[in-house]
Design a protein around this motif. Structure first.
Motif, PDB file in Angstrom:
ATOM      1  N   SER A  15      65.089  12.871 -18.409  1.00  0.00           N
ATOM      2  CA  SER A  15      64.467  14.149 -18.696  1.00  0.00           C
ATOM      3  C   SER A  15      64.501  15.003 -17.432  1.00  0.00           C
ATOM      4  N   PRO A  16      64.450  16.299 -17.558  1.00  0.00           N
ATOM      5  CA  PRO A  16      64.509  17.165 -16.373  1.00  0.00           C
ATOM      6  C   PRO A  16      63.416  16.867 -15.355  1.00  0.00           C
ATOM      7  N   ARG A  17      62.271  16.325 -15.796  1.00  0.00           N
ATOM      8  CA  ARG A  17      61.208  16.010 -14.844  1.00  0.00           C
ATOM      9  C   ARG A  17      61.626  14.916 -13.882  1.00  0.00           C
ATOM     10  N   THR A  18      62.343  13.898 -14.363  1.00  0.00           N
ATOM     11  CA  THR A  18      62.724  12.794 -13.495  1.00  0.00           C
ATOM     12  C   THR A  18      63.991  13.077 -12.725  1.00  0.00           C
ATOM     13  N   VAL A  19      64.800  14.019 -13.169  1.00  0.00           N
ATOM     14  CA  VAL A  19      66.074  14.306 -12.525  1.00  0.00           C
ATOM     15  C   VAL A  19      65.904  15.286 -11.375  1.00  0.00           C
ATOM     16  N   SER A  20      64.935  16.179 -11.460  1.00  0.00           N
ATOM     17  CA  SER A  20      64.803  17.234 -10.467  1.00  0.00           C
ATOM     18  C   SER A  20      64.437  16.673  -9.097  1.00  0.00           C
ATOM     19  N   PRO A  21      64.901  17.343  -8.019  1.00  0.00           N
ATOM     20  CA  PRO A  21      64.538  16.900  -6.675  1.00  0.00           C
ATOM     21  C   PRO A  21      63.067  17.192  -6.404  1.00  0.00           C
ATOM     22  N   ARG A  22      62.632  16.878  -5.180  1.00  0.00           N
ATOM     23  CA  ARG A  22      61.220  17.079  -4.862  1.00  0.00           C
ATOM     24  C   ARG A  22      60.824  18.536  -5.035  1.00  0.00           C
ATOM     25  N   ARG A  23      59.568  18.761  -5.353  1.00  0.00           N
ATOM     26  CA  ARG A  23      59.086  20.116  -5.642  1.00  0.00           C
ATOM     27  C   ARG A  23      59.009  20.954  -4.384  1.00  0.00           C
ATOM     28  N   MET A  71      68.501   4.301 -27.797  1.00  0.00           N
ATOM     29  CA  MET A  71      69.259   5.451 -28.215  1.00  0.00           C
ATOM     30  C   MET A  71      70.175   5.859 -27.075  1.00  0.00           C
ATOM     31  N   ALA A  72      71.439   5.992 -27.322  1.00  0.00           N
ATOM     32  CA  ALA A  72      72.417   6.330 -26.297  1.00  0.00           C
ATOM     33  C   ALA A  72      72.402   7.818 -26.031  1.00  0.00           C
ATOM     34  N   VAL A  73      72.681   8.181 -24.786  1.00  0.00           N
ATOM     35  CA  VAL A  73      72.702   9.577 -24.381  1.00  0.00           C
ATOM     36  C   VAL A  73      74.128  10.084 -24.478  1.00  0.00           C
ATOM     37  N   ASP A  74      74.302  11.241 -25.100  1.00  0.00           N
ATOM     38  CA  ASP A  74      75.623  11.865 -25.173  1.00  0.00           C
ATOM     39  C   ASP A  74      75.887  12.548 -23.844  1.00  0.00           C
ATOM     40  N   ARG A  75      76.849  12.058 -23.094  1.00  0.00           N
ATOM     41  CA  ARG A  75      77.093  12.564 -21.745  1.00  0.00           C
ATOM     42  C   ARG A  75      77.683  13.971 -21.740  1.00  0.00           C
ATOM     43  N   ASN A  76      78.187  14.450 -22.867  1.00  0.00           N
ATOM     44  CA  ASN A  76      78.732  15.812 -22.928  1.00  0.00           C
ATOM     45  C   ASN A  76      77.628  16.853 -22.962  1.00  0.00           C
ATOM     46  N   VAL A  77      76.427  16.469 -23.363  1.00  0.00           N
ATOM     47  CA  VAL A  77      75.313  17.403 -23.485  1.00  0.00           C
ATOM     48  C   VAL A  77      74.583  17.571 -22.145  1.00  0.00           C
ATOM     49  N   LEU A  78      74.711  16.591 -21.246  1.00  0.00           N
ATOM     50  CA  LEU A  78      73.970  16.606 -19.990  1.00  0.00           C
ATOM     51  C   LEU A  78      74.555  17.617 -19.004  1.00  0.00           C
ATOM     52  N   THR A  79      73.676  18.138 -18.168  1.00  0.00           N
ATOM     53  CA  THR A  79      74.128  19.045 -17.111  1.00  0.00           C
ATOM     54  C   THR A  79      74.753  18.220 -15.981  1.00  0.00           C
ATOM     55  N   PRO A  80      75.514  18.857 -15.099  1.00  0.00           N
ATOM     56  CA  PRO A  80      76.078  18.101 -13.972  1.00  0.00           C
ATOM     57  C   PRO A  80      75.014  17.438 -13.106  1.00  0.00           C
ATOM     58  N   GLN A  81      73.860  18.081 -12.919  1.00  0.00           N
ATOM     59  CA  GLN A  81      72.793  17.494 -12.112  1.00  0.00           C
ATOM     60  C   GLN A  81      72.256  16.231 -12.776  1.00  0.00           C
ATOM     61  N   GLU A  82      72.128  16.253 -14.100  1.00  0.00           N
ATOM     62  CA  GLU A  82      71.632  15.076 -14.800  1.00  0.00           C
ATOM     63  C   GLU A  82      72.645  13.931 -14.738  1.00  0.00           C
ATOM     64  N   ARG A  83      73.928  14.264 -14.885  1.00  0.00           N
ATOM     65  CA  ARG A  83      74.957  13.222 -14.776  1.00  0.00           C
ATOM     66  C   ARG A  83      74.984  12.627 -13.377  1.00  0.00           C
ATOM     67  N   LEU A  84      74.796  13.481 -12.350  1.00  0.00           N
ATOM     68  CA  LEU A  84      74.739  12.987 -10.981  1.00  0.00           C
ATOM     69  C   LEU A  84      73.541  12.061 -10.786  1.00  0.00           C
ATOM     70  N   ALA A  85      72.402  12.440 -11.338  1.00  0.00           N
ATOM     71  CA  ALA A  85      71.208  11.600 -11.225  1.00  0.00           C
ATOM     72  C   ALA A  85      71.418  10.257 -11.926  1.00  0.00           C
ATOM     73  N   ILE A  86      72.099  10.272 -13.057  1.00  0.00           N
ATOM     74  CA  ILE A  86      72.378   9.031 -13.777  1.00  0.00           C
ATOM     75  C   ILE A  86      73.249   8.114 -12.933  1.00  0.00           C
ATOM     76  N   SER A  87      74.294   8.678 -12.350  1.00  0.00           N
ATOM     77  CA  SER A  87      75.193   7.837 -11.556  1.00  0.00           C
ATOM     78  C   SER A  87      74.506   7.336 -10.288  1.00  0.00           C
ATOM     79  N   ARG A  88      73.675   8.171  -9.668  1.00  0.00           N
ATOM     80  CA  ARG A  88      72.930   7.724  -8.484  1.00  0.00           C
ATOM     81  C   ARG A  88      71.993   6.583  -8.834  1.00  0.00           C
ATOM     82  N   ARG A  89      71.267   6.744  -9.939  1.00  0.00           N
ATOM     83  CA  ARG A  89      70.328   5.708 -10.358  1.00  0.00           C
ATOM     84  C   ARG A  89      71.065   4.400 -10.661  1.00  0.00           C
ATOM     85  N   ALA A  90      72.237   4.503 -11.292  1.00  0.00           N
ATOM     86  CA  ALA A  90      73.016   3.300 -11.594  1.00  0.00           C
ATOM     87  C   ALA A  90      73.488   2.620 -10.314  1.00  0.00           C
ATOM     88  N   LEU A  91      73.904   3.416  -9.321  1.00  0.00           N
ATOM     89  CA  LEU A  91      74.330   2.841  -8.043  1.00  0.00           C
ATOM     90  C   LEU A  91      73.176   2.146  -7.329  1.00  0.00           C
TER      91      LEU A  91
END
Length: 150
Positions: free
Chosen positions: A39-47, A1-21
């Protein structure tokens, strides 16, 4: 299932691009984006821990991180890391055996007895830019300019 990039927050888009790099640099093939991956659990920085709430601990961590970024040993580890990672993927048993042999040799020879305390302190404090580090720390602690009485 593809993710709609317009729905994601900037932090999630940044995490996606970092992971791809990171995946590209590690030589992994590109894979389709799943909603579960971002998901927000995997995108968030350390607790945040209890120590993160104490200002001087947070500042101490920043000082140590800045010191390590500027230390010459950091440059050596950054150069050696890709070679060691590749060797660890190809021959992990040999790498573990070499590490155990090196550790045993260090224990037998005890090279730290040859160093003075001054030499150890000098090696720890050796940075490419100690004056800049001190200046930065002084500017962070003083919030307002000091005014001397006339």
């Amino acid at each position: 299932m593809a993710v709609d990039r317009n729905v994601l927050t900037p932090q999630e888009r940044l995490a996606i691009s970092r992971r791809a790099l990171v995946e590209q640099l590690q030589g992994h093939e590109a894979r389709p984006a799943d909603e579960a991956d971002f998901s927000p659990r995997t995108v968030s920085p350390r607790r945040e821990t209890l120590f993160d709430r104490i200002a001087w601990v947070r500042m101490g961590r920043q000082i140590v991180a800045r010191w390590w970024r500027r230390h010459p040993a950091n440059a050596a580890t950054q150069l050696a890391r890709p070679l060691l990672e590749r060797y660890a993927r190809e021959k992990p048993a040999k790498l573990v055996a070499a590490a155990a042999g090196t550790g045993a040799l260090l224990v037998l020879i005890r090279p730290w007895r040859l160093l003075s305390v001054t030499a150890v302190v000098a090696a720890l404090l050796k940075t490419s830019d100690i004056a800049d580090l001190v200046t930065t720390l002084l500017h962070k602690t003083s919030h307002a300019p000091r005014k001397d009485p006339p």
